[in-house]
Motif scaffolding. Structure first.
Motif, PDB file in Angstrom:
ATOM      1  N   ARG A  57       0.830  -1.212   0.000  1.00 57.66           N
ATOM      2  CA  ARG A  57       0.000   0.000   0.000  1.00 57.66           C
ATOM      3  C   ARG A  57       0.861   1.256   0.000  1.00 57.66           C
ATOM      4  O   ARG A  57       0.564   2.233  -0.702  1.00 57.66           O
ATOM      5  CB  ARG A  57      -0.940  -0.001   1.209  1.00 57.66           C
ATOM      6  N   SER A  58       1.939   1.239   0.788  1.00 56.27           N
ATOM      7  CA  SER A  58       2.831   2.399   0.852  1.00 56.27           C
ATOM      8  C   SER A  58       3.487   2.660  -0.495  1.00 56.27           C
ATOM      9  O   SER A  58       3.558   3.811  -0.947  1.00 56.27           O
ATOM     10  CB  SER A  58       3.913   2.186   1.914  1.00 56.27           C
ATOM     11  N   THR A  59       3.960   1.606  -1.120  1.00 48.95           N
ATOM     12  CA  THR A  59       4.598   1.746  -2.430  1.00 48.95           C
ATOM     13  C   THR A  59       3.609   2.290  -3.449  1.00 48.95           C
ATOM     14  O   THR A  59       3.943   3.190  -4.234  1.00 48.95           O
ATOM     15  CB  THR A  59       5.164   0.389  -2.895  1.00 48.95           C
ATOM     16  N   ALA A  60       2.392   1.784  -3.445  1.00 46.54           N
ATOM     17  CA  ALA A  60       1.368   2.258  -4.380  1.00 46.54           C
ATOM     18  C   ALA A  60       1.050   3.730  -4.122  1.00 46.54           C
ATOM     19  O   ALA A  60       0.925   4.522  -5.064  1.00 46.54           O
ATOM     20  CB  ALA A  60       0.109   1.406  -4.259  1.00 46.54           C
ATOM     21  N   ARG A  63       3.869   5.946  -5.407  1.00 47.96           N
ATOM     22  CA  ARG A  63       3.874   6.018  -6.878  1.00 47.96           C
ATOM     23  C   ARG A  63       2.725   6.879  -7.403  1.00 47.96           C
ATOM     24  O   ARG A  63       2.860   7.574  -8.413  1.00 47.96           O
ATOM     25  CB  ARG A  63       3.797   4.616  -7.469  1.00 47.96           C
ATOM     26  N   GLU A  64       1.585   6.842  -6.722  1.00 49.23           N
ATOM     27  CA  GLU A  64       0.429   7.632  -7.157  1.00 49.23           C
ATOM     28  C   GLU A  64       0.564   9.107  -6.782  1.00 49.23           C
ATOM     29  O   GLU A  64       0.061   9.980  -7.487  1.00 49.23           O
ATOM     30  CB  GLU A  64      -0.849   7.077  -6.533  1.00 49.23           C
ATOM     31  N   ARG A  65       1.227   9.383  -5.665  1.00 46.69           N
ATOM     32  CA  ARG A  65       1.336  10.761  -5.151  1.00 46.69           C
ATOM     33  C   ARG A  65       2.786  11.062  -4.756  1.00 46.69           C
ATOM     34  O   ARG A  65       3.079  11.234  -3.559  1.00 46.69           O
ATOM     35  CB  ARG A  65       0.428  10.918  -3.942  1.00 46.69           C
ATOM     36  N   PRO A  66       3.692  11.172  -5.703  1.00 45.94           N
ATOM     37  CA  PRO A  66       5.098  11.376  -5.345  1.00 45.94           C
ATOM     38  C   PRO A  66       5.360  12.719  -4.653  1.00 45.94           C
ATOM     39  O   PRO A  66       6.148  12.781  -3.703  1.00 45.94           O
ATOM     40  CB  PRO A  66       5.836  11.281  -6.676  1.00 45.94           C
TER      41      PRO A  66
END
Length: 86
Positions: A57-60, A63-66
């Motif tokens: 979840r953290s990685t996603a 990636r979605e909100r850098p």
């Protein structure tokens, strides 16, 4: 008076009861140990699964909100620096 030592050839009844009780306690301890090991394994497995889910979840999210992730990291770093500077 007779002061000759007496030779005991058979354990008294109370000693036999103590031996039986000791055996039961040891069996109970073994069962408890096995149950504790099984419980620890369940907790370890669940913890590993939760950690993997959190990481995914953290990685996603990153990636979605850098930009938001970088700003959050800077903010957390600033707060931690203020706390540990004291």
């Amino acid at each position: 008076m007779n002061h000759e030592p007496q030779i005991v050839t058979e354990a008294p009844e109370s000693v036999r009861h103590l031996e039986a009780g000791k055996s039961e306690v040891l069996k109970s301890m073994e069962h408890f140990q096995e149950a504790a090991k099984a419980g620890i394994e369940v907790v370890r497995t669940q913890g590993a699964e939760r950690l993997e889910e959190f990481q995914a979840r953290s990685t996603a999210y990153i990636r979605e909100r850098p930009t938001a992730s970088i700003l959050a990291a800077i903010g957390i770093g600033f707060v931690l620096a203020k706390i540990f500077r004291r």
